[in-house]
Every structure is written in structure tokens, then in C-alpha cells.
Design a protein around this motif. Structure first.
Motif, PDB file in Angstrom:
ATOM      1  N   ARG A 115      63.883  26.742  19.313  1.00 34.87           N
ATOM      2  CA  ARG A 115      64.240  26.475  18.284  1.00 34.87           C
ATOM      3  C   ARG A 115      63.115  26.084  17.347  1.00 34.87           C
ATOM      4  O   ARG A 115      63.005  26.304  16.002  1.00 34.87           O
ATOM      5  CB  ARG A 115      65.321  25.405  18.298  1.00 34.87           C
ATOM      6  N   ILE A 116      62.325  25.210  17.668  1.00 34.56           N
ATOM      7  CA  ILE A 116      61.129  24.489  17.197  1.00 34.56           C
ATOM      8  C   ILE A 116      60.248  25.437  16.798  1.00 34.56           C
ATOM      9  O   ILE A 116      59.695  25.789  15.593  1.00 34.56           O
ATOM     10  CB  ILE A 116      60.463  23.562  18.052  1.00 34.56           C
ATOM     11  N   CYS A 117      59.904  26.612  17.572  1.00 35.78           N
ATOM     12  CA  CYS A 117      58.916  27.725  17.230  1.00 35.78           C
ATOM     13  C   CYS A 117      59.257  28.498  16.225  1.00 35.78           C
ATOM     14  O   CYS A 117      58.445  29.120  15.375  1.00 35.78           O
ATOM     15  CB  CYS A 117      58.587  28.452  18.617  1.00 35.78           C
ATOM     16  N   SER A 140      54.523  13.160  18.468  1.00 36.20           N
ATOM     17  CA  SER A 140      53.684  13.682  17.641  1.00 36.20           C
ATOM     18  C   SER A 140      54.225  14.196  16.480  1.00 36.20           C
ATOM     19  O   SER A 140      53.659  14.268  15.363  1.00 36.20           O
ATOM     20  CB  SER A 140      52.790  14.650  18.464  1.00 36.20           C
ATOM     21  N   GLU A 141      55.287  15.001  16.612  1.00 38.78           N
ATOM     22  CA  GLU A 141      56.019  15.522  15.496  1.00 38.78           C
ATOM     23  C   GLU A 141      56.477  14.626  14.341  1.00 38.78           C
ATOM     24  O   GLU A 141      56.185  14.716  13.127  1.00 38.78           O
ATOM     25  CB  GLU A 141      57.305  16.015  15.890  1.00 38.78           C
ATOM     26  N   ILE A 142      56.907  13.320  14.720  1.00 43.09           N
ATOM     27  CA  ILE A 142      57.257  12.370  13.936  1.00 43.09           C
ATOM     28  C   ILE A 142      56.185  11.855  13.304  1.00 43.09           C
ATOM     29  O   ILE A 142      55.921  11.516  11.969  1.00 43.09           O
ATOM     30  CB  ILE A 142      58.114  11.256  14.843  1.00 43.09           C
ATOM     31  N   GLU A 190      61.072  27.483  13.594  1.00 42.94           N
ATOM     32  CA  GLU A 190      60.765  26.943  12.310  1.00 42.94           C
ATOM     33  C   GLU A 190      59.389  26.753  11.861  1.00 42.94           C
ATOM     34  O   GLU A 190      58.981  26.806  10.976  1.00 42.94           O
ATOM     35  CB  GLU A 190      61.486  25.473  12.424  1.00 42.94           C
ATOM     36  N   GLU A 191      58.641  26.755  13.250  1.00 39.84           N
ATOM     37  CA  GLU A 191      57.062  26.490  12.903  1.00 39.84           C
ATOM     38  C   GLU A 191      56.625  27.653  12.160  1.00 39.84           C
ATOM     39  O   GLU A 191      55.784  27.488  11.437  1.00 39.84           O
ATOM     40  CB  GLU A 191      56.394  26.592  14.204  1.00 39.84           C
ATOM     41  N   VAL A 192      57.151  28.930  12.422  1.00 39.95           N
ATOM     42  CA  VAL A 192      56.699  29.987  11.777  1.00 39.95           C
ATOM     43  C   VAL A 192      56.778  30.020  10.284  1.00 39.95           C
ATOM     44  O   VAL A 192      55.725  30.372   9.587  1.00 39.95           O
ATOM     45  CB  VAL A 192      57.324  31.428  12.285  1.00 39.95           C
ATOM     46  N   PHE A 193      57.872  29.293   9.874  1.00 41.52           N
ATOM     47  CA  PHE A 193      57.941  29.120   8.494  1.00 41.52           C
ATOM     48  C   PHE A 193      57.009  28.055   7.939  1.00 41.52           C
ATOM     49  O   PHE A 193      56.487  28.420   6.761  1.00 41.52           O
ATOM     50  CB  PHE A 193      59.382  28.497   7.955  1.00 41.52           C
ATOM     51  N   HIS A 194      56.907  27.135   8.531  1.00 37.57           N
ATOM     52  CA  HIS A 194      55.456  26.006   8.234  1.00 37.57           C
ATOM     53  C   HIS A 194      54.318  27.028   8.172  1.00 37.57           C
ATOM     54  O   HIS A 194      53.491  26.473   7.333  1.00 37.57           O
ATOM     55  CB  HIS A 194      55.580  25.047   9.498  1.00 37.57           C
ATOM     56  N   ALA A 195      53.999  27.711   9.073  1.00 33.29           N
ATOM     57  CA  ALA A 195      52.611  28.446   8.837  1.00 33.29           C
ATOM     58  C   ALA A 195      52.751  29.333   7.842  1.00 33.29           C
ATOM     59  O   ALA A 195      51.683  29.285   7.028  1.00 33.29           O
ATOM     60  CB  ALA A 195      52.481  29.374  10.141  1.00 33.29           C
ATOM     61  N   ASP A 204      62.010  19.194   9.004  1.00 32.21           N
ATOM     62  CA  ASP A 204      61.764  20.006   9.947  1.00 32.21           C
ATOM     63  C   ASP A 204      61.018  19.191  10.937  1.00 32.21           C
ATOM     64  O   ASP A 204      61.660  19.196  12.286  1.00 32.21           O
ATOM     65  CB  ASP A 204      61.397  21.364   9.742  1.00 32.21           C
ATOM     66  N   GLU A 205      60.003  18.717  10.681  1.00 30.63           N
ATOM     67  CA  GLU A 205      59.151  17.964  11.841  1.00 30.63           C
ATOM     68  C   GLU A 205      59.903  16.525  12.170  1.00 30.63           C
ATOM     69  O   GLU A 205      59.901  16.581  13.437  1.00 30.63           O
ATOM     70  CB  GLU A 205      57.834  17.533  11.213  1.00 30.63           C
ATOM     71  N   MET A 206      60.308  16.101  11.304  1.00 34.92           N
ATOM     72  CA  MET A 206      61.244  15.112  11.951  1.00 34.92           C
ATOM     73  C   MET A 206      62.212  15.454  12.707  1.00 34.92           C
ATOM     74  O   MET A 206      62.753  14.812  13.855  1.00 34.92           O
ATOM     75  CB  MET A 206      62.095  14.118  10.565  1.00 34.92           C
ATOM     76  N   GLY A 207      63.125  16.570  12.479  1.00 35.03           N
ATOM     77  CA  GLY A 207      64.203  17.199  12.973  1.00 35.03           C
ATOM     78  C   GLY A 207      63.362  17.542  14.688  1.00 35.03           C
ATOM     79  O   GLY A 207      64.131  17.510  15.654  1.00 35.03           O
ATOM     80  N   HIS A 208      62.469  18.141  14.659  1.00 36.90           N
ATOM     81  CA  HIS A 208      61.599  18.377  16.056  1.00 36.90           C
ATOM     82  C   HIS A 208      61.451  17.172  16.722  1.00 36.90           C
ATOM     83  O   HIS A 208      62.041  17.135  17.860  1.00 36.90           O
ATOM     84  CB  HIS A 208      60.342  18.987  15.783  1.00 36.90           C
ATOM     85  N   GLY A 209      61.103  15.947  16.041  1.00 32.02           N
ATOM     86  CA  GLY A 209      60.907  14.914  16.817  1.00 32.02           C
ATOM     87  C   GLY A 209      62.135  14.362  17.391  1.00 32.02           C
ATOM     88  O   GLY A 209      62.222  13.879  18.672  1.00 32.02           O
TER      89      GLY A 209
END
Ligand code: FE2
Ligand code: FE2
Lengths: 267, 318
Positions: B164-166, B51-53, B168-173, B81-86
Motif C-alpha cells: 500500500r505504501i509503495c 521515520s515516516e512520521i 502511494e510513494e510513486v505519487f510522492h515521487a 500520506d506519510e502520517m498514514g504510513h506511520g
């Protein structure tokens, strides 16, 4: 006296435009690959490189802004193709099809163009270290650090694919090399103000840069069995003088779609 | 320890396993685990990873179109970042798949055949720069809520990846919120972009958290994931948390939410809202969402086009 200093300024601006426009379009072509690269690790790596490259374009546009050439965003988004100074080989599409619908992209062309361009950029940036224009010499330091990794990345791909012995890979790579080289001279062109640029000590001469590049890439070519004396051409024309193709016009439409919807708005 | 485990009967191993997760211990990749725990994790984590990808694709459409150099850099960083999460999550899933002799390539095949699901609810056309902002602000906002819920997951590798993901997600928001704020303070046209985006994405945001119970779509994985301490809150609790966090913010910007019945009930301390069309979720989950196939196609095309690259890189059989 006045004439001299305005000529001096024009040469600086021209050089900055070339550097900015090269990276701007190169980054765009890189970002079109996102989600389409051969594997996810590569998606992550190459999108990071595209991002760095857009960062470099932004730095060069910013230097132009500081010289009173207008707002960096406007310079990036609001100049028609005929005013762009990027080398034509960098605007060439990744392959047929749209990046959102049916991208029929060629990874061999991506690898070859990325490697050869990154090597050329590294040589230019090296030359800019001793540029008489201080601000440019300063940013060259920062750009070089990131460039080191970009170059390593693309060189590895180049060597791996050509050295794989895989028939299709090798023939695709060779075709991509031919396609890239025939327009690669455009990357070294310094445009109408070449004489002035060199005279001022902004950057070394085209021929000197090209020669250094040939010296760097020749052993790499040889190591993977590509017999060569490397010859570059400028078949489609010299982008530095505003000659461009439809590929650039289409790219610019996409790149400035939102910006152009309201140029005075704050985004 | 291992010798001991081998000698133990299945049910003893299970008891010990349950005792471990109840005590808050983390299960690691090489530890013994019940089959349905492994199966649940594989489904959950590979779906999350893919889903991230897949989620990077709708945003990618806006990467080149971002209207300023800074916005271009911001959205490029986010999509990367999202690709990295995937990538991170698929590696966790791959470790779990080892006993089945399955690899990344099998996951990709499963994706193409539709056996491996992804969060389809957001695979609609993203039509404007407002959508690009809203995805960062509210879609990533919703993702943060659902991922935070699993930070304490009993499976150690997943919990660590989520930390780790969360972060980075904060920056996305924040990136999304900054886009939305600029539009909200902008011209009439720009302001309208945001309202259109809220209206367009609202139902998807509610669907994202999943059905309140299995009555709505016929099945729900939330019971088993709670039982195994992979997550703590229910779908409904997460949706309520989303309302509590965002409804006020949306209204305070002068925007409306396309649900006239939406209100906070003080007595029950819950948000009352119009249920989304759960039938849609069933359809969408079959990869029949508005843009699901088109986005899957992008991956199919790239998989096909790069076949020669995979072959060339593959270790040579001598
Ligand atoms: Fe993410
Ligand atoms: Fe995100």
C-alpha cells in the motif's frame, strides 16, 4: 442599469472573497497542527480535513478568477491583510510559538473553533444551495459532501472532551468556548454588501444564518452540560470589512513567502 | 496444529519456520516465530513507522509556503500520506509487541529517550522550496527503492503494508519531480535552487541506504534481514540501483552531482563513487543530526501539551 449590474457583481465577488478567505486561513491554522495533534490517527484525520478545506478555498478563488478578478493563485497569495475578508476568529493563532520551533498550541481551542466554524460553514453552504448565483449553488453540492465528515469529526471531539468529566479538559474547553464565541459573530457577518447579497438571493440574511446555527449547536452544548444561551460577539472587529490583526499579517507572510519571492515565475 | 507446536522442541519449530519462509510462505502475527526474528521486525518496522512520521515534519515546514494553490494541495496530500504510513506501520509493530506487553505509548517513550531510532539522515534544515521538491523526488525515490526491496518480506503484515505504501510513494515521487521540473524550466534563480538542493542532500541520499558492510559503522542489520527473507538486496545493491535510476536524470536536466569521481564502470557494471562520510552516520544515528533534536522536540512538546487530552480520553478506571 449599468450601476445595478456592477453592484450585483460586487456583491457576488464580496461573498466569494469571504468564503475563499475564510477557508484559506482556516486551512492554514489546521495545517500548522500537523505532527502535533494528540495522536497519529488524529494527525491523519485532521490533515485530511485541512486539505479538503484548502481545496474549498481553491474552488472559491477559481470562481473569482472566472469572474475576471485575476488569477486564483494571485488572489490567494498576493493580497495584503487589509484586503482580506476572512472572519477575525479564524486568523487567531493556535497558541503561542512558531509551528516549526516551539508550538505551544491548545487542542481545546482547535476543537472548539473547528467545530463551531464547521457548523457555521455547513449552514452557509446549505443556504448557498439555493443561491441565485448558479456556479456557487453548484459548488455548494461538492463542498457539502466533504463537510459532512468534517462536522462529524469535530462534533465528536467537542462532545468527548466536554463530556469526559476530566476537570482540566472541561475547564480548557469552557475557556476555549468563551474565547471563540466573543469573536464568532464575525463568521456570520456579510460585510458592507449584506443588503445587496440578500436582495439578490445570493445567500440568506446574517440573522437567519446565525439563528440556524444557534439552533444546531444549542442542543449539543446542552448535551454536555454547558449551560447557555449562546451569545456571539465581534470584539476584535469585523474581518469582512478588512479589519485584521497581526496574526493574519504573520500568517500571510508565511503563506506567500515563496510566491512573493518571484511573482511572475511559474512554480 | 497448535498442540503439535507446543509439543515440539524449539529447534524443530525453528526448522519448520525456516522451511516455511524458504518455501515463500508468509508468517502472520499469531504464528510462532523465533525471538530474534520478532526482535528484528520490531526494530525495523517501528523505525520505519516513526521515520515516516518524523519525515513529515521537515516537509510540513513547506506546506503553508508552497507557492500555488495546487502545490499547497499536493504537498498537503503527501504529508498526510506519510502520517498514514506511520500509522499503518506502527499498528504492525504494535501487534508484534503484544507478547512484551508494550504499546504505542512505549514506542513514543522509546523515541524520546533515543532507544527507538528514526531515519535521521534527512533531518537537516530544509532551506528552500527546491528542498521541498527534492525531498519528494529523490528522498521518496530512494525510499521507494529500499521499500520495494522488502515487498516480498516473509512477514505478511509488513509486506502487505508495504504494498500500500509503495503505491502511494510513486505519487510522492511524481509530485516531487513535478516541482523540480517546474524549477528546472524556470528562472535563473529557480534553476539554481535545484542545484543547491542536489549539492546539499546528495551525501544524505547515499548515507540513507546504509553502510556496504559492518566495517563502516561497526554493525549492520542487513545480514539478519536477508537471512530471514525480510529483504532481498544488500545496502550496496540498493545504492547502485539508485544511481542507475537517477544519475542520468539529474545530468540530463543540466545539473551536476557533487562527486567528481562518480562514473559507471562498464567492466564491473557498477557505479564508482566517493564514499560518504560514514562517521556522520554514526553521529546522526545517535539523534545528533543537524535538526534531529529540534524535530524530536516538536513531538515532545506536543506529547506534553496533549497530556490532558490523553487523560480525558482514557477509559475510566472504576
Ligand atoms: Fe511514506
Ligand atoms: Fe513518501
Amino acid at each position: 442599469m449599468e450601476n445595478n449590474s456592477s453592484l450585483e457583481n460586487t456583491a457576488i465577488k464580496e461573498l466569494l472573497l469571504q468564503l475563499a478567505d475564510d477557508d484559506f486561513i482556516h486551512s492554514y491554522r489546521g495545517s500548522e497542527w500537523l505532527g502535533l495533534a494528540p495522536h497519529i490517527e488524529e494527525d491523519v484525520a485532521s490533515s485530511s480535513i485541512a486539505q479538503d478545506t484548502m481545496g474549498h478555498a481553491a474552488i472559491f478563488f477559481k470562481l473569482l478568477e472566472e469572474l475576471g478578478e485575476g488569477d486564483a493563485d494571485q488572489l490567494a497569495h498576493d493580497r495584503p491583510a487589509k484586503e482580506r475578508r476572512n472572519a477575525i476568529i479564524l486568523e487567531v493563532v493556535n497558541g503561542p510559538g512558531n509551528y516549526m520551533e516551539d508550538p505551544d498550541y491548545d487542542w481545546a481551542f482547535a476543537v472548539v473553533r473547528n467545530y463551531l466554524y464547521t457548523q457555521a460553514k455547513a449552514i452557509k453552504i446549505q443556504s448557498l444551495h439555493s443561491s441565485s448565483y448558479e456556479p456557487l449553488a453548484e459548488v455548494a453540492q461538492k463542498v457539502q459532501m466533504e463537510l459532512y465528515y468534517h462536522l462529524m469529526h469535530w462534533k465528536t471531539w467537542f462532545i468527548q472532551l466536554l463530556g469526559s468529566g476530566h476537570e482540566e479538559a472541561v475547564s480548557r474547553m469552557k475557556a476555549a468556548i468563551e474565547k471563540t464565541l466573543q469573536d464568532f459573530q464575525g463568521v456570520f457577518s456579510l460585510g458592507h454588501y449584506r443588503v445587496e447579497m440578500v436582495k439578490q438571493g445570493l445567500i440568506e440574511d446574517e440573522a437567519v444564518l446565525l439563528n440556524k446555527w444557534i439552533q444546531e449547536v444549542t442542543p449539543v452544548f446542552e448535551s454536555v452540560g454547558v449551560a447557555c444561551s449562546i451569545k456571539v460577539g465581534m470584539v476584535k472587529g469585523d474581518g469582512r470589512t478588512g479589519q485584521h490583526t497581526e496574526d493574519l499579517e504573520k500568517a500571510l507572510e508565511t503563506l506567500s513567502e515563496v510566491y512573493a519571492s518571484d511573482k511572475t515565475a511559474t512554480w | 496444529m497448535n498442540v503439535l507446536l507446543n509439543d515440539m522442541a524449539e529447534h524443530e519449530k525453528l526448522d519448520q519456520f525456516i522451511a516455511r519462509i524458504k518455501a515463500g510462505e508468509k508468517i502472520e502475527a499469531d504464528d510462532w516465530m523465533p525471538e530474534d526474528y520478532r526482535g528484528t521486525l520490531i526494530k525495523l518496522i517501528s523505525m520505519h513507522g516513526i521515520s515516516e512520521i518524523m519525515g513529515a515534519l521537515p516537509e510540513k515546514e513547506w506546506v503553508p509556503k508552497a507557492p500555488t494553490l495546487n502545490r499547497k494541495l499536493g504537498i498537503m496530500a503527501k504529508v498526510q500520506d506519510e502520517m498514514g504510513h506511520g500509522q499503518l506501520l506502527l499498528r504492525v509493530a504494535e501487534d508484534l509487541l503484544k507478547p512484551y506487553n508494550k504499546k504505542r505509548d512505549d514506542l513514543m517513550q522509546d523515541l524520546f529517550t533515543g532507544d527507538l531510532k528514526f531515519h535521521n539522515v534527512f533531518h537537516m534544515e530544509s532551506k528552500s522550496w527546491g528542498d521541498a521538491g527534492l525531498i519528494g523526488w529523490l528522498v521518496d525515490g530512494a525510499a521507494i527503492i529500499s521499500q520495494t526491496n522488502m515487498l516480498g518480506a516473509s512477514y505478511g503484515p509488513y509486506a502487505r503494508a508495504l504494498h500500500r505504501i509503495c503505491a502511494e510513494e510513486v505519487f510522492h515521487a511524481q509530485h516531487g519531480e513535478a516541482i523540480i521540473m517546474a524549477l528546472a524550466e524556470g528562472t535563473e534563480e529557480q534553476r539554481k535552487m535545484v542545484q543547491d538542493s542536489i549539492d546539499y542532500w546528495w551525501e544524505s541520499l547515499l548515507l540513507f541506504f546504509g553502510p556496504p558492510s559492518k566495517n563502516e559503522v561497526g554493525s549492520s542489520k542487513q545480514d539478519v534481514t536477508i537471512k530471514y527473507r525480510i529483504r532481498t538486496s544488500t545496502n550496496e545493491e540498493l545504492r547502485q540501483a539508485f544511481f542507475s535510476k537517477y544519475v542520468k536524470r539529474i545530468l540530463s536536466l543540466g545539473y551536476t552531482i557533487p562527486d567528481e569521481t562518480l562514473r559507471f564502470d562498464k567492466d564491473t557494471e557498477t557505479w564508482i563513487y566517493q564514499q560518504p562520510d560514514w562517521g556522520k552516520l554514526k553521529i546522526i544515528a545517535r539523534n545528533e543530526g543537524p535538526r534531529s533534536q529540534q524535530r524530536l522536540n516538536l513531538r515532545r512538546i506536543s506529547y506534553e501539551n496533549n497530556k490532558w487530552v490523553r487523560e480525558a480520553l482514557a477509559p475510566k478506571v472504576i
